[in-house]
Design a protein around this motif. Sequence first.
Motif, PDB file in Angstrom:
ATOM      1  N   THR A  61      14.604 -80.887  33.982  1.00 47.13           N
ATOM      2  CA  THR A  61      14.377 -81.903  34.863  1.00 47.13           C
ATOM      3  C   THR A  61      14.420 -81.181  36.256  1.00 47.13           C
ATOM      4  OG1 THR A  61      15.569 -83.438  33.716  1.00 47.13           O
ATOM      5  CG2 THR A  61      15.246 -84.127  35.800  1.00 47.13           C
ATOM      6  N   TYR A  62      15.195 -80.124  36.459  1.00 51.68           N
ATOM      7  CA  TYR A  62      15.223 -79.656  37.836  1.00 51.68           C
ATOM      8  C   TYR A  62      14.110 -79.005  38.171  1.00 51.68           C
ATOM      9  CZ  TYR A  62      16.757 -76.007  41.161  1.00 51.68           C
ATOM     10  OH  TYR A  62      17.038 -75.315  42.253  1.00 51.68           O
ATOM     11  N   GLU A  63      13.487 -78.037  37.011  1.00 52.19           N
ATOM     12  CA  GLU A  63      12.250 -77.117  37.267  1.00 52.19           C
ATOM     13  C   GLU A  63      11.174 -78.104  37.576  1.00 52.19           C
ATOM     14  OE1 GLU A  63      11.959 -73.836  37.735  1.00 52.19           O
ATOM     15  OE2 GLU A  63      14.239 -73.706  37.610  1.00 52.19           O
ATOM     16  N   GLY A  64      11.332 -79.435  37.025  1.00 50.19           N
ATOM     17  CA  GLY A  64      10.055 -80.263  36.903  1.00 50.19           C
ATOM     18  C   GLY A  64       9.793 -80.592  38.187  1.00 50.19           C
ATOM     19  N   LEU A  65      11.146 -80.963  38.783  1.00 48.55           N
ATOM     20  CA  LEU A  65      11.328 -81.585  40.232  1.00 48.55           C
ATOM     21  C   LEU A  65      10.776 -80.521  41.284  1.00 48.55           C
ATOM     22  CD1 LEU A  65      11.932 -83.798  42.397  1.00 48.55           C
ATOM     23  CD2 LEU A  65      14.238 -82.981  42.150  1.00 48.55           C
ATOM     24  N   LYS A  66      10.874 -79.358  40.994  1.00 47.55           N
ATOM     25  CA  LYS A  66      10.818 -78.386  41.872  1.00 47.55           C
ATOM     26  C   LYS A  66       9.220 -78.194  42.108  1.00 47.55           C
ATOM     27  CE  LYS A  66      12.696 -74.194  42.018  1.00 47.55           C
ATOM     28  NZ  LYS A  66      13.386 -72.916  41.438  1.00 47.55           N
ATOM     29  N   LYS A  67       8.579 -78.262  40.905  1.00 48.64           N
ATOM     30  CA  LYS A  67       7.047 -78.168  40.784  1.00 48.64           C
ATOM     31  C   LYS A  67       6.452 -79.110  41.406  1.00 48.64           C
ATOM     32  CE  LYS A  67       7.010 -75.818  36.430  1.00 48.64           C
ATOM     33  NZ  LYS A  67       6.708 -75.840  34.772  1.00 48.64           N
ATOM     34  N   MET A  68       7.224 -80.453  41.745  1.00 46.00           N
ATOM     35  CA  MET A  68       6.495 -81.549  42.251  1.00 46.00           C
ATOM     36  C   MET A  68       6.621 -81.547  44.094  1.00 46.00           C
ATOM     37  SD  MET A  68       4.724 -82.970  39.860  1.00 46.00           S
ATOM     38  CE  MET A  68       4.476 -84.385  40.743  1.00 46.00           C
ATOM     39  N   VAL A  69       7.782 -80.855  44.531  1.00 43.70           N
ATOM     40  CA  VAL A  69       7.971 -81.112  45.956  1.00 43.70           C
ATOM     41  C   VAL A  69       7.474 -79.722  46.584  1.00 43.70           C
ATOM     42  CG1 VAL A  69       9.979 -82.237  45.698  1.00 43.70           C
ATOM     43  CG2 VAL A  69      10.037 -79.872  45.747  1.00 43.70           C
ATOM     44  N   PRO A  70       7.011 -79.895  47.881  1.00 46.65           N
ATOM     45  CA  PRO A  70       6.354 -78.606  48.451  1.00 46.65           C
ATOM     46  C   PRO A  70       7.369 -77.615  48.587  1.00 46.65           C
ATOM     47  CG  PRO A  70       6.028 -80.763  49.662  1.00 46.65           C
ATOM     48  CD  PRO A  70       6.843 -80.892  48.611  1.00 46.65           C
ATOM     49  N   GLN A  71       7.049 -76.303  48.313  1.00 45.80           N
ATOM     50  CA  GLN A  71       7.867 -75.229  48.384  1.00 45.80           C
ATOM     51  C   GLN A  71       7.756 -74.423  49.532  1.00 45.80           C
ATOM     52  OE1 GLN A  71       9.788 -74.000  45.291  1.00 45.80           O
ATOM     53  NE2 GLN A  71       9.800 -76.149  45.479  1.00 45.80           N
ATOM     54  N   ILE A  72       8.886 -74.007  50.177  1.00 52.63           N
ATOM     55  CA  ILE A  72       8.706 -72.636  51.309  1.00 52.63           C
ATOM     56  C   ILE A  72       9.197 -71.627  50.488  1.00 52.63           C
ATOM     57  CG2 ILE A  72       9.782 -72.586  53.454  1.00 52.63           C
ATOM     58  CD1 ILE A  72      10.378 -75.684  53.668  1.00 52.63           C
ATOM     59  N   SER A  73       8.788 -70.488  51.246  1.00 53.96           N
ATOM     60  CA  SER A  73       9.380 -69.109  50.597  1.00 53.96           C
ATOM     61  C   SER A  73      10.727 -68.935  51.023  1.00 53.96           C
ATOM     62  CB  SER A  73       8.374 -68.030  51.287  1.00 53.96           C
ATOM     63  OG  SER A  73       8.563 -68.238  52.799  1.00 53.96           O
ATOM     64  N   ALA A  74      11.442 -69.319  49.982  1.00 60.41           N
ATOM     65  CA  ALA A  74      12.766 -69.083  49.905  1.00 60.41           C
ATOM     66  C   ALA A  74      13.665 -69.007  50.928  1.00 60.41           C
ATOM     67  CB  ALA A  74      12.945 -67.761  49.094  1.00 60.41           C
ATOM     68  N   THR A  75      13.526 -69.798  51.955  1.00 55.36           N
ATOM     69  CA  THR A  75      14.365 -69.787  53.248  1.00 55.36           C
ATOM     70  C   THR A  75      15.718 -70.546  53.002  1.00 55.36           C
ATOM     71  OG1 THR A  75      13.633 -72.281  53.800  1.00 55.36           O
ATOM     72  CG2 THR A  75      12.220 -70.540  54.509  1.00 55.36           C
ATOM     73  N   PRO A  76      16.739 -70.082  53.731  1.00 53.92           N
ATOM     74  CA  PRO A  76      18.284 -70.686  53.372  1.00 53.92           C
ATOM     75  C   PRO A  76      18.171 -72.152  53.213  1.00 53.92           C
ATOM     76  CG  PRO A  76      18.162 -68.797  54.880  1.00 53.92           C
ATOM     77  CD  PRO A  76      16.794 -69.068  54.784  1.00 53.92           C
ATOM     78  N   LYS A  77      17.435 -72.856  54.208  1.00 55.97           N
ATOM     79  CA  LYS A  77      17.607 -74.317  53.712  1.00 55.97           C
ATOM     80  C   LYS A  77      16.760 -74.879  52.799  1.00 55.97           C
ATOM     81  CE  LYS A  77      17.240 -75.516  58.993  1.00 55.97           C
ATOM     82  NZ  LYS A  77      16.513 -76.251  59.977  1.00 55.97           N
ATOM     83  N   GLU A  78      15.817 -74.214  52.277  1.00 58.77           N
ATOM     84  CA  GLU A  78      15.176 -74.692  50.844  1.00 58.77           C
ATOM     85  C   GLU A  78      15.985 -74.127  49.848  1.00 58.77           C
ATOM     86  OE1 GLU A  78      11.124 -73.838  48.556  1.00 58.77           O
ATOM     87  OE2 GLU A  78      12.253 -72.143  48.966  1.00 58.77           O
ATOM     88  N   GLU A  79      16.917 -73.135  49.700  1.00 61.59           N
ATOM     89  CA  GLU A  79      17.976 -72.856  48.978  1.00 61.59           C
ATOM     90  C   GLU A  79      18.989 -73.764  49.021  1.00 61.59           C
ATOM     91  OE1 GLU A  79      20.170 -68.662  47.492  1.00 61.59           O
ATOM     92  OE2 GLU A  79      20.294 -68.989  49.737  1.00 61.59           O
TER      93      GLU A  79
END
Length: 262
Positions: free
Chosen positions: A91-109
């Motif tokens: 479920t978590y990985e599915g959500l990650k695929k659906m939201v815009p991704q930023i390149s591993a910033t602390p805020k995204e983490e």
Amino acid sequence: MNTEKVATHIISWLKDYAEKAKVKGFVIGVSGGIDSALTSTLCAKTGFPTLCVEMPIHQAQSHVTRAEEHIKQLKERFNNVSEVRVDLTGTYEGLKKMVPQISATPKEELSLANTRARLRMTTLYYFAGLHSYVVAGTGNKVEDFGVGFYTKYGDGGVDLSPIADLMKSEVYALAAYLKVPNAIQTAQPTDGLFGDDRTDEDQIGASYDELEWAMQMQDAGKNENEFSGRNQEVFKIYEKMHHSNQHKMLPIPVCEIPKELK
């Protein structure tokens, strides 16, 4: 602290709440940590049905092993305890695929870490609704009212908080009295939200013993200029988190419309 009397008081408080609210039992997310282990044990001792829910999301095996050991022990001690395991990794990985991704910033983490906690909260309320149970929170006093070290609408989204007036040291004392597995009592506290081995102390920059001290100093009206060295550093850490996380601790602000405008 008189551990026996405190345990009896919390158990009585839980039973009284359940009876007055006319709910059938309790549901708790069990992580393998000391807070959830103590909370689930206290709920089990009420005699009300107690559902322990494991919700791994890329969880470290050590966390899983501790959670399983604790639940097994609870079920052996109390016939009102049941368990369910919901692996939320997909479920978590599915959500990650659906939201815009930023390149591993602390805020995204951090946002993704909080997402894990919120997925778990949603799962707990699914089971609570299914069985007419209430969600028992696992936050202690330092986390909930000191530094706000929890996820808003994640592990902070609960119906009642049985251990939120206990300092972390008191949680350990009560857990020992109630015979929580030793592996949990000796494990380093961690929220397990980042999929690595970082501890709560790694994230906060201070231990729970240090934070308890700082909380007591703030309550006594002290300020950072009254300390030096490590004490001053810890006090600053505590003060900064306490103020920045007030939005978690205070009621949601409501915009009140003046009567003359209505």
